[in-house]
Scaffold this motif. Sequence first.
Motif, mmCIF file in Angstrom:
data_model
loop_
_atom_site.group_PDB
_atom_site.id
_atom_site.type_symbol
_atom_site.label_atom_id
_atom_site.label_comp_id
_atom_site.label_asym_id
_atom_site.label_seq_id
_atom_site.Cartn_x
_atom_site.Cartn_y
_atom_site.Cartn_z
ATOM 1 N N LEU A 91 0.833 -1.204 0.000
ATOM 2 C CA LEU A 91 0.000 0.000 0.000
ATOM 3 C C LEU A 91 0.869 1.257 0.000
ATOM 4 O O LEU A 91 0.528 2.272 -0.613
ATOM 5 C CB LEU A 91 -0.922 -0.007 1.222
ATOM 6 C CG LEU A 91 -1.997 -1.101 1.242
ATOM 7 C CD1 LEU A 91 -2.814 -1.016 2.525
ATOM 8 C CD2 LEU A 91 -2.906 -1.000 0.026
ATOM 9 N N SER A 92 2.010 1.186 0.674
ATOM 10 C CA SER A 92 2.934 2.309 0.705
ATOM 11 C C SER A 92 3.467 2.608 -0.693
ATOM 12 O O SER A 92 3.553 3.771 -1.108
ATOM 13 C CB SER A 92 4.094 1.993 1.657
ATOM 14 O OG SER A 92 5.066 3.010 1.627
ATOM 15 N N ALA A 93 3.816 1.568 -1.435
ATOM 16 C CA ALA A 93 4.333 1.760 -2.790
ATOM 17 C C ALA A 93 3.248 2.269 -3.728
ATOM 18 O O ALA A 93 3.506 3.109 -4.596
ATOM 19 C CB ALA A 93 4.911 0.445 -3.314
ATOM 20 N N VAL A 94 2.020 1.766 -3.565
ATOM 21 C CA VAL A 94 0.905 2.233 -4.404
ATOM 22 C C VAL A 94 0.650 3.717 -4.160
ATOM 23 O O VAL A 94 0.446 4.501 -5.103
ATOM 24 C CB VAL A 94 -0.365 1.410 -4.127
ATOM 25 C CG1 VAL A 94 -1.572 2.018 -4.831
ATOM 26 C CG2 VAL A 94 -0.175 -0.035 -4.595
ATOM 27 N N ALA A 95 0.669 4.127 -2.890
ATOM 28 C CA ALA A 95 0.450 5.538 -2.570
ATOM 29 C C ALA A 95 1.561 6.411 -3.149
ATOM 30 O O ALA A 95 1.314 7.499 -3.681
ATOM 31 C CB ALA A 95 0.373 5.716 -1.053
ATOM 32 N N ALA A 96 2.802 5.927 -3.080
ATOM 33 C CA ALA A 96 3.928 6.692 -3.622
ATOM 34 C C ALA A 96 3.834 6.793 -5.134
ATOM 35 O O ALA A 96 4.118 7.849 -5.720
ATOM 36 C CB ALA A 96 5.244 6.030 -3.217
ATOM 37 N N LEU A 97 3.424 5.710 -5.771
ATOM 38 C CA LEU A 97 3.266 5.706 -7.224
ATOM 39 C C LEU A 97 2.200 6.708 -7.653
ATOM 40 O O LEU A 97 2.384 7.471 -8.610
ATOM 41 C CB LEU A 97 2.907 4.292 -7.688
ATOM 42 C CG LEU A 97 2.840 3.981 -9.164
ATOM 43 C CD1 LEU A 97 3.129 2.488 -9.397
ATOM 44 C CD2 LEU A 97 1.474 4.293 -9.749
ATOM 45 N N LYS A 315 9.494 8.106 -13.272
ATOM 46 C CA LYS A 315 9.326 8.629 -11.914
ATOM 47 C C LYS A 315 8.447 7.735 -11.044
ATOM 48 O O LYS A 315 8.678 7.603 -9.841
ATOM 49 C CB LYS A 315 8.725 10.035 -11.981
ATOM 50 C CG LYS A 315 7.372 10.084 -12.692
ATOM 51 C CD LYS A 315 6.868 11.483 -12.895
ATOM 52 C CE LYS A 315 5.529 11.466 -13.645
ATOM 53 N NZ LYS A 315 5.011 12.830 -13.847
ATOM 54 N N THR A 316 7.424 7.091 -11.640
ATOM 55 C CA THR A 316 6.540 6.252 -10.829
ATOM 56 C C THR A 316 7.267 5.002 -10.337
ATOM 57 O O THR A 316 7.052 4.550 -9.210
ATOM 58 C CB THR A 316 5.280 5.860 -11.623
ATOM 59 O OG1 THR A 316 5.648 5.166 -12.814
ATOM 60 C CG2 THR A 316 4.465 7.083 -11.991
ATOM 61 N N THR A 317 8.142 4.440 -11.178
ATOM 62 C CA THR A 317 8.932 3.280 -10.754
ATOM 63 C C THR A 317 9.886 3.657 -9.637
ATOM 64 O O THR A 317 10.037 2.922 -8.645
ATOM 65 C CB THR A 317 9.714 2.701 -11.940
ATOM 66 O OG1 THR A 317 8.803 2.305 -12.966
ATOM 67 C CG2 THR A 317 10.544 1.502 -11.520
ATOM 68 N N LEU A 318 10.538 4.810 -9.778
ATOM 69 C CA LEU A 318 11.444 5.267 -8.724
ATOM 70 C C LEU A 318 10.707 5.458 -7.400
ATOM 71 O O LEU A 318 11.197 5.066 -6.333
ATOM 72 C CB LEU A 318 12.104 6.581 -9.142
ATOM 73 C CG LEU A 318 13.124 6.494 -10.285
ATOM 74 C CD1 LEU A 318 13.499 7.884 -10.780
ATOM 75 C CD2 LEU A 318 14.365 5.727 -9.838
ATOM 76 N N ALA A 319 9.509 6.041 -7.474
ATOM 77 C CA ALA A 319 8.737 6.278 -6.252
ATOM 78 C C ALA A 319 8.308 4.968 -5.603
ATOM 79 O O ALA A 319 8.415 4.787 -4.382
ATOM 80 C CB ALA A 319 7.514 7.134 -6.578
ATOM 81 N N ALA A 320 7.801 4.031 -6.423
ATOM 82 C CA ALA A 320 7.348 2.748 -5.873
ATOM 83 C C ALA A 320 8.510 1.945 -5.307
ATOM 84 O O ALA A 320 8.374 1.271 -4.278
ATOM 85 C CB ALA A 320 6.626 1.951 -6.961
ATOM 86 N N LEU A 321 9.671 2.008 -5.958
ATOM 87 C CA LEU A 321 10.844 1.289 -5.471
ATOM 88 C C LEU A 321 11.301 1.854 -4.126
ATOM 89 O O LEU A 321 11.573 1.098 -3.179
ATOM 90 C CB LEU A 321 11.968 1.380 -6.499
ATOM 91 C CG LEU A 321 13.293 0.711 -6.116
ATOM 92 C CD1 LEU A 321 13.094 -0.785 -5.901
ATOM 93 C CD2 LEU A 321 14.345 0.960 -7.200
ATOM 94 N N GLU A 322 11.373 3.177 -4.023
ATOM 95 C CA GLU A 322 11.797 3.787 -2.753
ATOM 96 C C GLU A 322 10.837 3.430 -1.623
ATOM 97 O O GLU A 322 11.265 3.087 -0.503
ATOM 98 C CB GLU A 322 11.888 5.304 -2.905
ATOM 99 C CG GLU A 322 12.345 5.994 -1.643
ATOM 100 C CD GLU A 322 12.334 7.508 -1.741
ATOM 101 O OE1 GLU A 322 12.635 8.164 -0.718
ATOM 102 O OE2 GLU A 322 12.023 8.040 -2.822
ATOM 103 N N ALA A 323 9.528 3.509 -1.893
ATOM 104 C CA ALA A 323 8.547 3.200 -0.853
ATOM 105 C C ALA A 323 8.599 1.723 -0.462
ATOM 106 O O ALA A 323 8.374 1.374 0.705
ATOM 107 C CB ALA A 323 7.144 3.570 -1.342
#
Length: 436
Positions: A91-97, A315-323
């Motif tokens: 859920l954290s990665a989905v929200a970041a994406l 950018k969405t992959t980077l965000a989901a990976l970080e989260a």
Amino acid sequence: MSADPRRQVPRTDTLLADGQIVPAVERLGRDLVREAVRTVQARIRAGGLAPADAVAEVLAALPDTAASLRPVLNATGVLVHTNLGRAPLSLSAVAALTAAAGTTDVELDLRTGRRGPRGEAALAALRAAVPAAGAALVVNNCAAALALAATALGQGRELVIARGELVEIGDGFRIPELLESTGARLREVGTTNRVTAEDYTRALGPDTGAVLKVHPSNFVVRGFTRAVPVAELAAALAGSGVPLVADVGSGLPAPEPALPDEPDLQTTLADGADLVLASGDKLLGGPQAGLVLGRADLIQRLRRHPLYRALRVDKTTLAALEATLRGPLPPVRRMLAADLAGLRARAAALAARLAAAGVDAAAVDSEARVGGGGAPEHPLPSAAVSLPADLAGPLRAGAPPVVGYVEGGRTLLDLRSVPPEDDEALATAVLAAAGR
């Protein structure tokens, strides 16, 4: 009023302007909603639907999104199922994406107003998860990571690799064909079943670009075999100046007690590999990505290669990976850690509920798998709900679709790959498929 049903069909523009349908047009687009309207109009003309029900039927026919991909309940017992999109995001990665889907500071330093390093926070999270890495790089999948490394280090030169690691994996993808497409020449060493450190060192020469070790994924050689561990190979290559590149496949960041034989990023680097390559959407539990970690000078060499621009992630992959790396344990890791007693209790509760509703259901023990080429010979003890075989098709056609597997004349729904919070949805789907 005429009894001709064609004269009673609501007009297309009237339906599209209806107050209940307008929000759907704004969410999904006019063309997609118009197709649903036309389908409903055809049913009214055929006499199978009352005109008064047109709006409700149009709304019922519309998908949740404008994309064709549908959420699926994975009850196959395969935790990283390639056909089902591999690792589900947290859920954290989905929200970041979602947050990254709009305008973001992906390459802007908001403090100075100048261009900033792309994805630095995600790379820092990756280095924190694998402390043995001096630097990190992310591309769009593990095949891209291997192609980039082979091109930057081996184009026009030789790549030394054991014959037993020149494998074919899913969908006809062959490692030697990928490597040769980069312009590198393959120097095969050893035999299919045995290779030694001396085989590698004897193959070194002025044209050697790198030594590769490739995880064989779901291919296993048994019996009279010999492979060279990374630590032994690194020691043999010491002083040669030839980098050792290890593709470890599944992206496990650190040793996992449940999978004692699965290579991990931290240990492989600590054992002496100069670069390690892995997937982000397998046991790491993140989005599709190719991870490259290791020596800072080699990472910089890959980063400056022209091919990197074609392979970098958005950018969405980077965000989901970080989260995924900074947030709570991702679903695939929770599935891996699930205890057998809890799985059996869930299966018993679901089977009892279904049986009480008249469905032929029983709780049984089963075997789950990591999937995605990871730990091919390490089944995971699990529990499943056993149903009649003829329910497999209706379950896949349901809303949401449920994908299990048929074994021994029964449909099995393995619960290790189903999050506990989805048990209610799973029960509802089974009852609907069984007509209960």
